[in-house]
Design a protein around this motif. Structure first.
Motif, mmCIF file in Angstrom:
data_model
loop_
_atom_site.group_PDB
_atom_site.id
_atom_site.type_symbol
_atom_site.label_atom_id
_atom_site.label_comp_id
_atom_site.label_asym_id
_atom_site.label_seq_id
_atom_site.Cartn_x
_atom_site.Cartn_y
_atom_site.Cartn_z
ATOM 1 N N GLU A 1 9.855 -31.139 -14.028
ATOM 2 C CA GLU A 1 11.056 -31.638 -14.679
ATOM 3 C C GLU A 1 12.365 -30.776 -14.236
ATOM 4 N N VAL A 2 13.300 -31.477 -13.565
ATOM 5 C CA VAL A 2 14.630 -30.984 -13.308
ATOM 6 C C VAL A 2 15.506 -31.291 -13.892
ATOM 7 N N ASN A 3 16.516 -30.476 -14.552
ATOM 8 C CA ASN A 3 17.505 -30.919 -15.642
ATOM 9 C C ASN A 3 18.671 -30.026 -14.570
ATOM 10 N N ALA A 4 19.194 -30.974 -13.568
ATOM 11 C CA ALA A 4 20.251 -30.314 -12.996
ATOM 12 C C ALA A 4 21.042 -31.575 -12.425
ATOM 13 N N SER A 5 22.312 -31.645 -12.257
ATOM 14 C CA SER A 5 23.077 -32.632 -11.768
ATOM 15 C C SER A 5 22.844 -32.712 -10.193
ATOM 16 N N GLN A 6 23.377 -33.726 -9.348
ATOM 17 C CA GLN A 6 23.432 -33.669 -8.031
ATOM 18 C C GLN A 6 24.494 -32.646 -7.558
ATOM 19 N N ALA A 7 25.403 -32.366 -8.256
ATOM 20 C CA ALA A 7 26.458 -31.345 -7.912
ATOM 21 C C ALA A 7 25.941 -29.904 -7.903
ATOM 22 N N GLU A 8 25.127 -29.795 -8.889
ATOM 23 C CA GLU A 8 24.348 -28.561 -9.022
ATOM 24 C C GLU A 8 23.615 -28.243 -7.832
ATOM 25 N N LEU A 9 22.898 -29.181 -7.783
ATOM 26 C CA LEU A 9 21.865 -29.164 -6.568
ATOM 27 C C LEU A 9 22.497 -28.999 -5.357
ATOM 28 N N ARG A 10 23.670 -29.685 -5.039
ATOM 29 C CA ARG A 10 24.443 -29.877 -3.780
ATOM 30 C C ARG A 10 24.842 -28.386 -3.588
ATOM 31 N N ALA A 11 25.426 -27.733 -4.668
ATOM 32 C CA ALA A 11 26.021 -26.282 -4.402
ATOM 33 C C ALA A 11 24.998 -25.208 -4.225
ATOM 34 N N ARG A 12 23.585 -25.406 -4.400
ATOM 35 C CA ARG A 12 22.567 -24.563 -4.143
ATOM 36 C C ARG A 12 22.333 -24.682 -2.797
ATOM 37 N N VAL A 13 22.551 -25.839 -1.934
ATOM 38 C CA VAL A 13 22.157 -25.937 -0.562
ATOM 39 C C VAL A 13 23.334 -26.040 0.331
ATOM 40 N N GLY A 14 24.341 -26.366 -0.305
ATOM 41 C CA GLY A 14 25.526 -26.572 0.657
ATOM 42 C C GLY A 14 25.800 -27.730 1.369
ATOM 43 N N LEU A 15 25.258 -28.960 0.822
ATOM 44 C CA LEU A 15 25.642 -30.321 1.286
ATOM 45 C C LEU A 15 26.621 -30.919 0.735
ATOM 46 N N SER A 16 27.196 -31.858 1.405
ATOM 47 C CA SER A 16 28.367 -32.601 0.876
ATOM 48 C C SER A 16 27.780 -33.677 -0.253
ATOM 49 N N LYS A 17 28.590 -34.221 -0.798
ATOM 50 C CA LYS A 17 28.302 -35.213 -1.997
ATOM 51 C C LYS A 17 27.651 -36.276 -1.352
ATOM 52 N N ASN A 18 28.258 -36.930 -0.530
ATOM 53 C CA ASN A 18 27.494 -37.965 0.264
ATOM 54 C C ASN A 18 26.176 -37.660 0.734
ATOM 55 N N ARG A 19 25.949 -36.557 1.532
ATOM 56 C CA ARG A 19 24.616 -36.381 1.974
ATOM 57 C C ARG A 19 23.694 -36.071 1.071
ATOM 58 N N THR A 20 24.113 -35.313 0.004
ATOM 59 C CA THR A 20 23.319 -34.938 -1.369
ATOM 60 C C THR A 20 22.976 -36.328 -1.722
ATOM 61 N N SER A 21 23.573 -37.397 -2.062
ATOM 62 C CA SER A 21 23.506 -38.804 -2.690
ATOM 63 C C SER A 21 22.395 -39.408 -1.539
ATOM 64 N N ILE A 22 22.553 -39.367 -0.263
ATOM 65 C CA ILE A 22 21.709 -40.105 0.613
ATOM 66 C C ILE A 22 20.302 -39.072 0.495
ATOM 67 N N ALA A 23 20.131 -38.006 0.548
ATOM 68 C CA ALA A 23 18.916 -37.314 0.491
ATOM 69 C C ALA A 23 18.384 -37.488 -1.004
ATOM 70 N N MET A 24 19.003 -37.756 -1.927
ATOM 71 C CA MET A 24 18.239 -37.974 -3.217
ATOM 72 C C MET A 24 17.709 -39.397 -3.342
ATOM 73 N N ASN A 25 18.538 -40.306 -2.764
ATOM 74 C CA ASN A 25 17.935 -41.763 -2.403
ATOM 75 C C ASN A 25 16.472 -41.592 -1.580
#
Length: 131
Positions: A37-61
């Protein structure tokens, strides 16, 4: 420290993931609770790895499409790493979870990790010729 299920990780190379996909999965693995279980927003995860908002969304998809990450309906900021890739508190817990996941996949109740759907290139589509 969690015990990672190596069953899935040994097969990750077959799932055609991008570097961003791997980075996002790695960030999720870092913050997961036992059982994936992961309780973190995409923004929190994005900040950990330094991806853009768009790239994070694509990767999550990509991770969701390939059934590596499961998204429960109606739960905000909550994801589950597929049992084949999740971390567990003990060897027993991991073995039980993997056995249950394998049975659920056979019964059709859980999707197995999968390759992406093939992309059709426009050049493969026949064109209409007018007479």
């Amino acid at each position: 420290m969690l015990i990672q299920a190596h069953l899935g990780y040994a097969q990750l190379h077959r799932l055609e993931l991008s570097k961003a996909d791997y980075d996002l999965l790695s960030a999720m693995t870092e913050v997961q609770r036992p059982g994936g279980e992961v309780n973190a927003s995409q923004a929190e995860l994005r900040a950990r790895v330094g991806l853009s908002k768009n790239r994070t969304s694509i990767a999550m998809n990509h991770l969701v499409e390939r059934n590596i990450v499961l998204r429960p309906e109606g739960r905000y900021r909550s994801y589950f790493i597929h049992p084949y890739f999740a971390g567990y508190a003990s060897q027993e817990e991991m073995e039980d979870a993997l056995r249950e996941a394998t049975e659920a996949i056979k019964a059709g109740a859980l999707a197995a990790p999968a390759l992406p759907a093939p992309q059709r290139h426009l050049a493969a589509v026949p064109t209409r010729r007018s007479a």
